[in-house]
Scaffold this motif. Structure first.
Motif, PDB file in Angstrom:
ATOM      1  N   UNK A  69      49.287  52.599  38.179  1.00 64.42           N
ATOM      2  CA  UNK A  69      47.840  52.818  38.281  1.00 64.42           C
ATOM      3  C   UNK A  69      47.097  51.709  39.016  1.00 64.42           C
ATOM      4  N   UNK A  70      47.684  50.519  39.080  1.00 64.65           N
ATOM      5  CA  UNK A  70      46.939  49.390  39.632  1.00 64.65           C
ATOM      6  C   UNK A  70      47.704  48.638  40.716  1.00 64.65           C
ATOM      7  N   UNK A  71      48.585  49.355  41.395  1.00 65.10           N
ATOM      8  CA  UNK A  71      49.376  48.735  42.447  1.00 65.10           C
ATOM      9  C   UNK A  71      48.535  48.099  43.532  1.00 65.10           C
ATOM     10  N   UNK A  72      47.498  48.798  43.946  1.00 66.85           N
ATOM     11  CA  UNK A  72      46.638  48.266  45.001  1.00 66.85           C
ATOM     12  C   UNK A  72      45.976  46.971  44.614  1.00 66.85           C
ATOM     13  N   UNK A  73      45.488  46.891  43.397  1.00 66.09           N
ATOM     14  CA  UNK A  73      44.786  45.677  42.950  1.00 66.09           C
ATOM     15  C   UNK A  73      45.732  44.484  42.899  1.00 66.09           C
ATOM     16  N   UNK A  74      46.871  44.639  42.251  1.00 63.52           N
ATOM     17  CA  UNK A  74      47.771  43.498  42.081  1.00 63.52           C
ATOM     18  C   UNK A  74      48.458  43.088  43.376  1.00 63.52           C
ATOM     19  N   UNK A  75      48.736  44.035  44.222  1.00 61.85           N
ATOM     20  CA  UNK A  75      49.274  43.662  45.533  1.00 61.85           C
ATOM     21  C   UNK A  75      48.248  42.844  46.315  1.00 61.85           C
ATOM     22  N   UNK A  76      46.974  43.168  46.128  1.00 63.48           N
ATOM     23  CA  UNK A  76      45.913  42.397  46.769  1.00 63.48           C
ATOM     24  C   UNK A  76      45.823  40.982  46.236  1.00 63.48           C
ATOM     25  N   UNK A  77      45.955  40.836  44.901  1.00 65.08           N
ATOM     26  CA  UNK A  77      45.933  39.504  44.283  1.00 65.08           C
ATOM     27  C   UNK A  77      47.099  38.667  44.801  1.00 65.08           C
ATOM     28  N   UNK A  78      48.275  39.274  44.863  1.00 58.35           N
ATOM     29  CA  UNK A  78      49.459  38.562  45.352  1.00 58.35           C
ATOM     30  C   UNK A  78      49.267  38.127  46.801  1.00 58.35           C
ATOM     31  N   UNK A  79      48.747  39.019  47.623  1.00 60.48           N
ATOM     32  CA  UNK A  79      48.516  38.700  49.034  1.00 60.48           C
ATOM     33  C   UNK A  79      47.529  37.540  49.178  1.00 60.48           C
ATOM     34  N   UNK A  80      46.477  37.558  48.372  1.00 62.14           N
ATOM     35  CA  UNK A  80      45.480  36.482  48.425  1.00 62.14           C
ATOM     36  C   UNK A  80      46.097  35.144  48.017  1.00 62.14           C
ATOM     37  N   UNK A  81      46.947  35.165  46.994  1.00 58.00           N
ATOM     38  CA  UNK A  81      47.588  33.928  46.536  1.00 58.00           C
ATOM     39  C   UNK A  81      48.516  33.376  47.613  1.00 58.00           C
ATOM     40  N   UNK A  82      49.319  34.242  48.191  1.00 57.67           N
ATOM     41  CA  UNK A  82      50.264  33.795  49.213  1.00 57.67           C
ATOM     42  C   UNK A  82      49.539  33.264  50.445  1.00 57.67           C
ATOM     43  N   UNK A  83      48.394  33.863  50.768  1.00 56.78           N
ATOM     44  CA  UNK A  83      47.606  33.400  51.911  1.00 56.78           C
ATOM     45  C   UNK A  83      47.017  32.024  51.636  1.00 56.78           C
ATOM     46  N   UNK A  84      46.567  31.813  50.408  1.00 60.20           N
ATOM     47  CA  UNK A  84      45.973  30.525  50.030  1.00 60.20           C
ATOM     48  C   UNK A  84      47.025  29.436  49.836  1.00 60.20           C
ATOM     49  N   UNK A  85      48.269  29.852  49.659  1.00 60.75           N
ATOM     50  CA  UNK A  85      49.353  28.892  49.411  1.00 60.75           C
ATOM     51  C   UNK A  85      50.536  29.198  50.329  1.00 60.75           C
ATOM     52  N   UNK A  86      50.450  28.799  51.596  1.00 62.09           N
ATOM     53  CA  UNK A  86      51.536  29.052  52.553  1.00 62.09           C
ATOM     54  C   UNK A  86      52.870  28.516  52.032  1.00 62.09           C
ATOM     55  N   UNK A  87      53.913  29.281  52.270  1.00 65.59           N
ATOM     56  CA  UNK A  87      55.224  28.865  51.800  1.00 65.59           C
ATOM     57  C   UNK A  87      55.594  29.432  50.448  1.00 65.59           C
ATOM     58  N   UNK A  88      54.686  30.253  49.868  1.00 68.24           N
ATOM     59  CA  UNK A  88      54.971  30.891  48.580  1.00 68.24           C
ATOM     60  C   UNK A  88      55.259  32.371  48.789  1.00 68.24           C
TER      61      UNK A  88
END
Length: 456
Positions: A69-88
């Motif tokens: 039900x919430x794949x879009x939301x959590x994939x977005x959170x993960x993408x934002x984290x990885x963008x803010x922390x290169x190499x993760x």
């Protein structure tokens, strides 16, 4: 009526205690090794001192039945984290969250394969903390408490192997409790919907008024006490278990027998459907069909009524769940924890904090497909929760629960299904007039203690 707020079984704690006894956390040896449970880990993951290290590397993040039900939301959170922390890199997996969840998670921990960041409930947190498999966030990041509602943070601790309370979880999302009721039925019984009772016995007195007014045409609430034990007792500040959780003590409080006497009186007096004493059905459908005056205490229930029974929704009111002797409500939040066995603990901790920060909690709670509440102070102050207008019950419910969550604690009694069933069966006998309330409570405590003794 309290919605059942049990989050899982504690039965697997026996297995954990036997197989992981003596593991816990230990400091490093001369060569720098350390252990968490029975797993070798980086020395910085355990013991005292703030966690340090680069935020980089690949971690695994596990939720419980959220991906569909919430794949879009959590994939977005993960993408934002990885963008803010290169190499993760964050790999997301989703567990179905069935009755074996705690047992399977414990097995993963013992195999040193538990996900780096994991969504868990209270029973699982209890088991994993006791065996030393979770990072003590309160020690490893002293600033971790800042975003959260103080009462939530303070009460979200679990005991380690030495019996010391540890902050091994970050509070994430939670539900809430409130009264929902048919205002027309209450008015016919002489009850003011705008003045909800402040005690459980006051609520029971209103149930009795409903029964006298309805004359069998409808009822006040459902009968099965499984929906109320131990939630009602928690609210009344009746201790169900001893401080160490090894024995039942509820019979020592005279209010427990009084509570059972009320339940028996209400059942005999027609406040509850006779065929609902053993039924597992909650009041959702009967309320929507106009058969009971009080609905579920889960805020999402109000939306259910709105979508499925507009005519009943128009008559629905919401009010504060009786605070009774406890003085506030309790909740059973879902938690986010970091595995002490993580090979990239700084990254795992950074992601856990990012996931549970106010911005992400608020954003998810605004999703129209879910009725949940955040655990951060800033989120609860958001206009989405506070600026309810008009008389719409759903908006009022959201505002009411958000306000009460500012003082809500996570202190709830967790008992195994077997212990709960043993207690409930004795109360049911008293409700049928087959035992006195006093004898039922005494017998219930004896049976509960037998089961607790067997569990160790």
């Amino acid at each position: 009526m309290h919605a059942r707020r049990l989050t899982g079984s504690l039965a697997c704690l026996v297995v954990l205690t036997l197989t992981a006894a003596g593991c816990g956390l230990s400091g490093g040896s001369d060569d720098g090794d350390a252990t968490a449970g029975g797993c070798k880990v980086d020395k910085g993951n355990v013991g005292s001192g703030k966690l340090t290290g680069d935020v980089k590397g690949k971690i695994t993040f596990q939720t419980t039945n959220l991906k569909k039900d919430f794949g879009g939301f959590f994939n977005g959170v993960i993408k934002d984290f990885e963008k803010a922390n290169p190499g993760t890199s964050v790999k997301w997996i989703d567990d179905p969250g069935d009755s074996t969840f705690t047992q399977r998670t414990v097995a993963d921990a013992q195999g040193c394969t538990m996900p780096d960041v994991i969504n868990i409930d209270a029973p699982t947190a209890t088991a994993l903390t006791k065996a030393g498999y979770l990072l003590d966030v309160g020690v490893k990041d002293p600033d971790a408490a800042k975003p959260f509602v103080p009462a939530f943070w303070k009460s979200s601790t679990y005991k380690d192997a030495s019996g010391t309370a540890a902050h091994t979880v970050l509070p994430w999302y939670t539900g809430g409790v409130l009264l929902t009721y048919n205002t027309d039925m209450l008015k016919k019984a002489g009850i003011d919907p705008a003045k909800p009772p402040k005690t459980m016995f006051g609520l029971f007195a209103d149930y009795e008024k409903i029964a006298k007014s309805a004359k069998g045409k409808y009822f006040a609430t459902m009968a099965n006490p499984i929906w109320r034990i131990p939630a009602d007792w928690d609210q009344m500040d009746i201790r169900t278990l001893s401080a160490d959780g090894k024995s039942a003590v509820f019979a020592d409080d005279p209010r427990t027998a009084q509570w059972v006497a009320w339940m028996a009186k209400l059942y005999k007096g027609g406040a509850m459907p006779k065929d609902s004493l053993s039924s597992s059905n909650d009041p959702s459908t009967p309320y929507s069909q106009g058969q009971v005056a009080y609905g579920s205490t889960n805020p999402s229930f109000v939306r259910f009524v709105k979508q499925n029974s507009p005519s009943v929704y128009a008559k629905t009111g919401v009010g504060q769940q009786p605070f009774d002797a406890l003085g506030h409500t309790t909740a059973a939040p879902q938690y986010i924890s970091v595995a002490a066995t993580s090979k990239h603990a700084p990254t795992a901790l950074a992601f856990a904090k990012f996931l549970t920060n106010a911005e992400n909690q608020t954003a998810w709670c605004k999703d129209p497909n879910v009725v949940i509440f955040p655990t951060t102070t800033t989120s609860l102050d958001d206009p989405f929760f506070q600026n309810a207008t008009g008389s719409d019950p759903f908006s009022q419910a959201r505002k009411l629960v958000a306000e009460q969550l500012k003082t809500t604690t996570a202190y709830q009694t967790n008992i195994s299904p077997a212990v709960q069933k043993a207690i409930v069966s004795q109360v049911q006998l008293a409700m049928q007039g087959k035992k006195s309330p006093e004898q039922a409570v005494k017998d219930a405590q004896e049976k509960a203690n037998d089961l607790l003794k067997q569990a160790g």
